[in-house]
Design an enzyme around this catalytic site. Structure first.
Site, PDB file in Angstrom:
ATOM      1  N   ARG A  47      47.564  34.661  45.241  1.00 35.94           N
ATOM      2  CA  ARG A  47      46.337  34.061  45.582  1.00 35.94           C
ATOM      3  C   ARG A  47      46.573  32.666  46.191  1.00 35.94           C
ATOM      4  O   ARG A  47      45.909  32.171  47.125  1.00 35.94           O
ATOM      5  CB  ARG A  47      45.307  33.994  44.776  1.00 35.94           C
ATOM      6  CG  ARG A  47      44.869  35.355  44.376  1.00 35.94           C
ATOM      7  CD  ARG A  47      43.600  35.296  43.661  1.00 35.94           C
ATOM      8  NE  ARG A  47      42.411  34.620  44.507  1.00 35.94           N
ATOM      9  CZ  ARG A  47      41.727  35.111  45.420  1.00 35.94           C
ATOM     10  NH1 ARG A  47      41.821  36.501  45.580  1.00 35.94           N
ATOM     11  NH2 ARG A  47      40.849  34.459  46.214  1.00 35.94           N
ATOM     12  N   CYS A  71      42.535  39.755  42.805  1.00 34.51           N
ATOM     13  CA  CYS A  71      43.066  39.406  41.229  1.00 34.51           C
ATOM     14  C   CYS A  71      41.945  40.034  40.294  1.00 34.51           C
ATOM     15  O   CYS A  71      40.961  40.048  40.583  1.00 34.51           O
ATOM     16  CB  CYS A  71      43.166  37.858  41.049  1.00 34.51           C
ATOM     17  SG  CYS A  71      43.866  37.576  39.489  1.00 34.51           S
ATOM     18  N   ASP A 263      42.215  29.546  31.445  1.00 31.04           N
ATOM     19  CA  ASP A 263      43.507  30.045  31.265  1.00 31.04           C
ATOM     20  C   ASP A 263      43.993  29.888  29.711  1.00 31.04           C
ATOM     21  O   ASP A 263      45.159  30.591  29.671  1.00 31.04           O
ATOM     22  CB  ASP A 263      44.555  29.367  32.243  1.00 31.04           C
ATOM     23  CG  ASP A 263      44.418  29.890  33.763  1.00 31.04           C
ATOM     24  OD1 ASP A 263      43.869  30.888  33.820  1.00 31.04           O
ATOM     25  OD2 ASP A 263      44.773  29.001  34.425  1.00 31.04           O
ATOM     26  N   ILE A 285      33.892  30.679  33.794  1.00 29.15           N
ATOM     27  CA  ILE A 285      34.464  30.452  35.087  1.00 29.15           C
ATOM     28  C   ILE A 285      34.773  31.775  35.945  1.00 29.15           C
ATOM     29  O   ILE A 285      34.367  31.804  37.049  1.00 29.15           O
ATOM     30  CB  ILE A 285      36.013  29.727  34.913  1.00 29.15           C
ATOM     31  CG1 ILE A 285      35.806  28.427  33.910  1.00 29.15           C
ATOM     32  CG2 ILE A 285      36.452  29.540  36.332  1.00 29.15           C
ATOM     33  CD1 ILE A 285      35.168  27.359  34.462  1.00 29.15           C
TER      34      ILE A 285
END
Length: 374
Positions: A47, A71, A263, A285
């Site tokens: 991406r 994704c 993450d 998120i």
């Protein structure tokens, strides 16, 4: 090298850049760009390839970039990138899966851009585009991640005029052209955080070289709350957990930087699965970022998902199982769980893992893990 780096090198080479690499050094020559088209078969692999749109448009006045592939963790549309470039005067049309962008006569124009929500990619793309625009661009509600600051510092070395890095308002005064520069990229803070969690889960004591707790201070605060010891020692981080100090269940919520990074959410969930008591993980998120939950539960974890929150009740031990990686961070969470599980864990689909972790098998083996790539 990382699979994502290889994908980006492939794209830049296709555009006409000359790239030479040796070890952790890379020399990129972008003097002769031969095409302004970024094709689907390269862009679909990552991406981040959308980040050539702003620079190509600003430098050449036109660009044709494939819409990035999907994704697994969410849609992450590029509409913010497009709308912001339109505010700088670009004409943009979408056709046959491509973004066709054209700058006005005389180039992109400086503008005041208010992002509707915080986006790292959109901030990076617009920051690069604005360096060559006419006049001043103000990016409001800009991302504040350390990587934004790092990109800004690199652009400044190349001749860009940028103020406000590290705040939510970045001002860029356009210049006629940029020049070459030498830049040292900052450490990957998510890789840093991942190995810190590994030490916490296993009761290890490790030194992580050339990185800083400043990059992930919100996560470090929670690690300490959960029972880990973290210290900065010059350029290195020393992280440990006394095996006699049990991990404690805590609550985490992902937020844009400087909040807790999305993450690191999967890795923290693996840690909480063996902590004493219960913890809650709330993901704000991405909408589909709990795909590691059924896999951790296969290993004996006790995790219940309710909407965008997961309740994690710590168990005494996890058990090795055959599991499947669904995305980059989910895959490493399963590796971490495997480090502490009784018996053998087999993680399938590790191509996800190789996108963002270089030589993870070697690095973990060097500090005592029993791990091998099949």
């Amino acid at each position: 090298s990382l699979r994502d780096i290889a994908s980006q090198v492939e794209l830049l080479t296709y555009l006409g850049c000359t790239i030479k690499g040796e070890g952790d050094l890379m020399a990129i020559g972008a003097g002769t760009i031969t095409t302004q088209t970024a094709p689907y078969d390269i862009v679909r692999k990552m991406r981040g390839s959308i980040l050539v749109l702003g620079p190509l448009l600003a430098r050449f006045g036109h660009a044709k970039v494939s819409l990035p592939g999907g994704c697994a963790i969410g849609t992450r549309p590029v509409d913010m990138h497009i709308k912001a470039l339109e505010e700088m005067g670009a004409e943009i049309t979408l056709a046959e899966g491509y973004i066709y962008a054209k700058a006005p006569k005389g180039g992109l124009q400086g503008a005041k851009i208010l992002f509707p929500k915080v986006s790292v990619g959109a901030t990076e793309n617009l920051m690069m585009a604005a360096t060559l625009a006419k006049g001043t661009t103000v990016l409001a509600n800009a991302a504040r991640e350390p990587e934004i600051d790092d990109l800004g510092q690199c652009l400044i070395k190349m001749g860009a005029k940028i103020e406000g890095l590290g705040t939510d308002t970045i001002r860029i005064e356009g210049v006629k052209q940029l020049h070459g520069a030498h830049h040292r990229v900052i450490a990957d803070r998510i890789e840093t955080g991942t190995y810190m969690v590994a030490a916490g889960m296993t009761g290890g004591n490790i030194r992580l070289e050339n990185t800083s707790i400043d990059y992930i201070s919100s996560a470090v605060a929670l690690m300490c709350q959960a029972g880990m010891d973290v210290d900065q020692d010059g350029q290195d981080i020393i992280v440990a957990r006394d095996i006699n100090t049990p991990l404690k269940g805590i609550d985490i919520m992902t937020e844009p930087h400087p909040g807790f990074p999305t993450d690191l959410q999967a890795q923290f969930m693996a840690l909480l699965s063996i902590a004493q008591g219960a913890g809650m993980v709330t993901e704000t998120i991405f909408e589909n970022r709990f795909m590691h939950v059924p896999e951790l539960n296969r290993m004996g974890a006790d995790i219940t998902v309710q909407g965008n929150s997961a309740i994690v009740r710590g168990v005494k031990t996890l058990t090795g199982a055959e599991v499947m990686a669904t995305d980059l961070r989910a895959s490493v969470a399963l590796v971490l769980a495997g480090l502490v599980a009784e018996g053998e864990t087999i993680v399938n689909r590790i191509y996800h893992l190789e996108r963002g972790y270089e030589n993870i098998v070697g690095k973990l083996s060097n500090v005592g893990a029993k791990i091998q790539k099949a």
